[in-house]
Enzyme design. Structure first.
Site, mmCIF file in Angstrom:
data_model
loop_
_atom_site.group_PDB
_atom_site.id
_atom_site.type_symbol
_atom_site.label_atom_id
_atom_site.label_comp_id
_atom_site.label_asym_id
_atom_site.label_seq_id
_atom_site.Cartn_x
_atom_site.Cartn_y
_atom_site.Cartn_z
ATOM 1 N N GLU A 297 0.819 -1.199 0.000
ATOM 2 C CA GLU A 297 0.000 0.000 0.000
ATOM 3 C C GLU A 297 0.863 1.263 0.000
ATOM 4 O OE1 GLU A 297 -4.032 -1.535 2.206
ATOM 5 O OE2 GLU A 297 -2.501 -0.647 3.465
ATOM 6 N N CYS B 266 7.401 -6.865 7.281
ATOM 7 C CA CYS B 266 8.487 -6.174 7.987
ATOM 8 C C CYS B 266 8.954 -7.066 9.124
ATOM 9 C CB CYS B 266 7.971 -4.848 8.561
ATOM 10 S SG CYS B 266 9.223 -3.897 9.456
ATOM 11 N N CYS C 247 7.882 -4.209 15.821
ATOM 12 C CA CYS C 247 7.442 -3.217 16.805
ATOM 13 C C CYS C 247 6.047 -3.612 17.291
ATOM 14 C CB CYS C 247 7.426 -1.816 16.186
ATOM 15 S SG CYS C 247 9.047 -1.297 15.602
ATOM 16 N N GLY D 25 7.318 -1.657 5.982
ATOM 17 C CA GLY D 25 8.713 -2.068 5.839
ATOM 18 C C GLY D 25 9.691 -1.155 6.543
ATOM 19 N N LEU E 171 11.473 6.824 17.580
ATOM 20 C CA LEU E 171 12.077 6.711 18.920
ATOM 21 C C LEU E 171 11.096 6.071 19.895
ATOM 22 C CD1 LEU E 171 14.697 7.480 20.438
ATOM 23 C CD2 LEU E 171 13.579 9.629 21.059
ATOM 24 N N ASN F 66 -2.717 5.519 16.402
ATOM 25 C CA ASN F 66 -3.872 5.115 15.607
ATOM 26 C C ASN F 66 -4.299 3.707 16.006
ATOM 27 O OD1 ASN F 66 -4.072 7.435 13.829
ATOM 28 N ND2 ASN F 66 -2.072 6.757 13.081
ATOM 29 N N CYS G 28 -0.748 6.116 9.987
ATOM 30 C CA CYS G 28 0.518 5.499 10.392
ATOM 31 C C CYS G 28 0.270 4.194 11.110
ATOM 32 C CB CYS G 28 1.279 6.372 11.375
ATOM 33 S SG CYS G 28 1.616 7.992 10.783
HETATM 34 N N1 SAH Z 1 10.195 1.084 9.714
HETATM 35 C C1 SAH Z 1 10.270 2.511 9.569
HETATM 36 C C2 SAH Z 1 9.251 3.017 8.618
HETATM 37 C C3 SAH Z 1 7.811 2.827 9.053
HETATM 38 S S1 SAH Z 1 7.332 4.392 9.514
HETATM 39 C C4 SAH Z 1 10.219 3.140 10.950
HETATM 40 O O1 SAH Z 1 10.093 2.415 11.922
HETATM 41 O O2 SAH Z 1 10.393 4.333 11.063
HETATM 42 C C5 SAH Z 1 5.894 4.302 10.252
HETATM 43 C C6 SAH Z 1 5.829 5.251 11.424
HETATM 44 O O3 SAH Z 1 4.540 5.066 12.005
HETATM 45 C C7 SAH Z 1 6.842 4.870 12.482
HETATM 46 O O4 SAH Z 1 7.269 5.971 13.234
HETATM 47 C C8 SAH Z 1 6.003 3.931 13.317
HETATM 48 O O5 SAH Z 1 6.565 3.732 14.557
HETATM 49 C C9 SAH Z 1 4.682 4.667 13.346
HETATM 50 N N2 SAH Z 1 3.550 3.826 13.721
HETATM 51 C C10 SAH Z 1 3.441 2.493 13.678
HETATM 52 N N3 SAH Z 1 2.243 2.081 14.139
HETATM 53 C C11 SAH Z 1 1.561 3.192 14.479
HETATM 54 C C12 SAH Z 1 0.251 3.416 14.983
HETATM 55 N N4 SAH Z 1 -0.595 2.423 15.213
HETATM 56 N N5 SAH Z 1 -0.113 4.691 15.214
HETATM 57 C C13 SAH Z 1 0.729 5.711 14.936
HETATM 58 N N6 SAH Z 1 1.960 5.551 14.446
HETATM 59 C C14 SAH Z 1 2.374 4.303 14.218
#
Ligand code: SAH
Length: 339
Positions: free
Chosen positions: A88, A108, A112, A155, A211, A286, A329
């Site tokens: 997507e 990925c 996390c 990813g 972070l 989110n 996100c």
């Molecule tokens: N792997 C990379 C790129 C993905 S970025 C990274 O970790 O930076 C996606 C961003 O959205 C990251 O900062 C991630 O931590 C954040 N994210 C993931 N799940 C989320 C959620 N449920 N709500 C808000 N942000 C989220």
């Protein structure tokens, strides 16, 4: 191989290798990225025989757009890849232009805990052309230019480093998609050796770091990568990056109720980044299917924000896009899978 895999320089080399001249790269880039041809037969200024040779080696095929979901100021695109996998990408309309959030892998491996996209293990890296085409095809579907790119979709981009860098070179090239380096942001969970490599590249790309915690204890519980590159390794690496590039780094920090959103966390975060040329982007969480995590209350988000401000840290709260169509996100998934 696909023609959208080739950077300008690689295409020049290719023409030299097959005994031809490098200026053909200039011509072909023009056909691909300005005139937007869909078939090599449209090329009129390169000899038939030569373009025939190119077409035997490099396909000009695009991805398939399976669906486009639209909401106010945001579109979500589902693409099908040649091997039937799905990814997507999300288009966001800002007052400063159109920005696209690009995926870099199918699945990925970073794991996390709060992230929906990572619930599917990595199947494979995206090829360069699969990243380039996300943007090119969205531009065409919209009939408008894309001015900003964030590599924040599905990813971990630094787990697909070489393809990522070629992708950046192509979209940044004046003859390619001509998106300014300062309008391109790569977001990583903190893969230190790749950040070091990235520092050495002479590109003015923005770097964002996910972070999400002010200390190792919390970060370990949210992001397994922190056990490999803990904060005492990550932060000095970023300080070196800042020194080497003279740039600013963005920290992304999702506020999770009762986990990382206390006033103490805010103060600890302020000390952690003190003195760095950075800004912190607070992200309201989110909703996903994972009920362990809840969005912090608006009151607490504001308190957290104020504490950072009082400590003279640059801080913004991320504008929210697309949660209604699961385009926000952390909500992207590579396929409509069982939940
Ligand atoms: N792997 C990379 C790129 C993905 S970025 C990274 O970790 O930076 C996606 C961003 O959205 C990251 O900062 C991630 O931590 C954040 N994210 C993931 N799940 C989320 C959620 N449920 N709500 C808000 N942000 C989220």
């Amino acid at each position: 191989m696909n023609i959208y895999d080739l950077t300008y320089e690689k295409m020049e080399e290719y023409f030299l290798e097959i005994g031809s001249r490098k200026f053909h790269a200039n011509q072909l880039f023009e056909w691909l990225y300005s005139k937007r041809i869909k078939d090599y037969s449209e090329v009129t200024n390169i000899k038939k025989e030569l373009i025939g040779k190119v077409s035997n080696e490099y396909s000009i095929d695009r991805l398939k757009i399976v669906s486009v979901e639209k909401d106010v100021d945001v579109n979500k695109y589902l693409f099908e890849l040649d091997d039937g996998e799905h990814i997507e990408a999300v288009l966001m309309r800002h007052d400063y232009g159109n920005s696209v959030c690009v995926s870099s892998q199918v699945g990925c491996n970073m794991g996390c805990r709060f992230c929906e996209s990572g619930r599917r293990k990595k199947v494979r890296n995206l090829e360069t052309y699969e990243m380039v085409l996300q943007i090119l095809m969205i531009e065409e579907e919209l009939g408008e230019r894309v001015s900003h790119v964030v590599v924040m979709g599905i990813g971990e981009p630094f787990d697909n480093y070489d393809n990522l860098i070629d992708f950046i070179k192509i979209i940044n090239h004046p003859k390619g998609l001509a998106i300014g380096a300062r309008h391109i942001t790569v977001s990583t969970c903190g893969i230190v050796p790749k950040i070091e490599e990235f520092s050495r590249l002479d590109l003015q790309i923005n770097l964002a770091i996910s972070l999400h915690a002010p200390n190792n204890e919390i970060r370990n519980s949210l992001m397994p990568i922190n056990k490999v590159y803990p904060l005492e390794v990550l932060i000095p690496c970023l300080k070196k990056y800042l020194k080497a590039t003279n740039r600013r780094v963005t920290f992304e920090y999702i506020l999770l109720e009762g986990i990382n959103d206390s006033n103490e966390c805010a103060s600890e975060l302020a000390s952690l980044v003190k003195g760095m040329n950075c800004y912190i982007n607070l992200i309201p969480y989110n909703a996903t299917n994972n009920l362990k995590f809840m969005r912090s209350s608006t009151v607490q988000i504001m308190r957290f924000y104020d504490i950072l401000k009082k400590n003279r840290i640059n801080v913004t709260i991320r504008r929210e896009f697309g949660s209604k169509i699961s385009a926000a996100c952390g909500q992207l998934r590579s396929k409509k899978e069982d939940l």
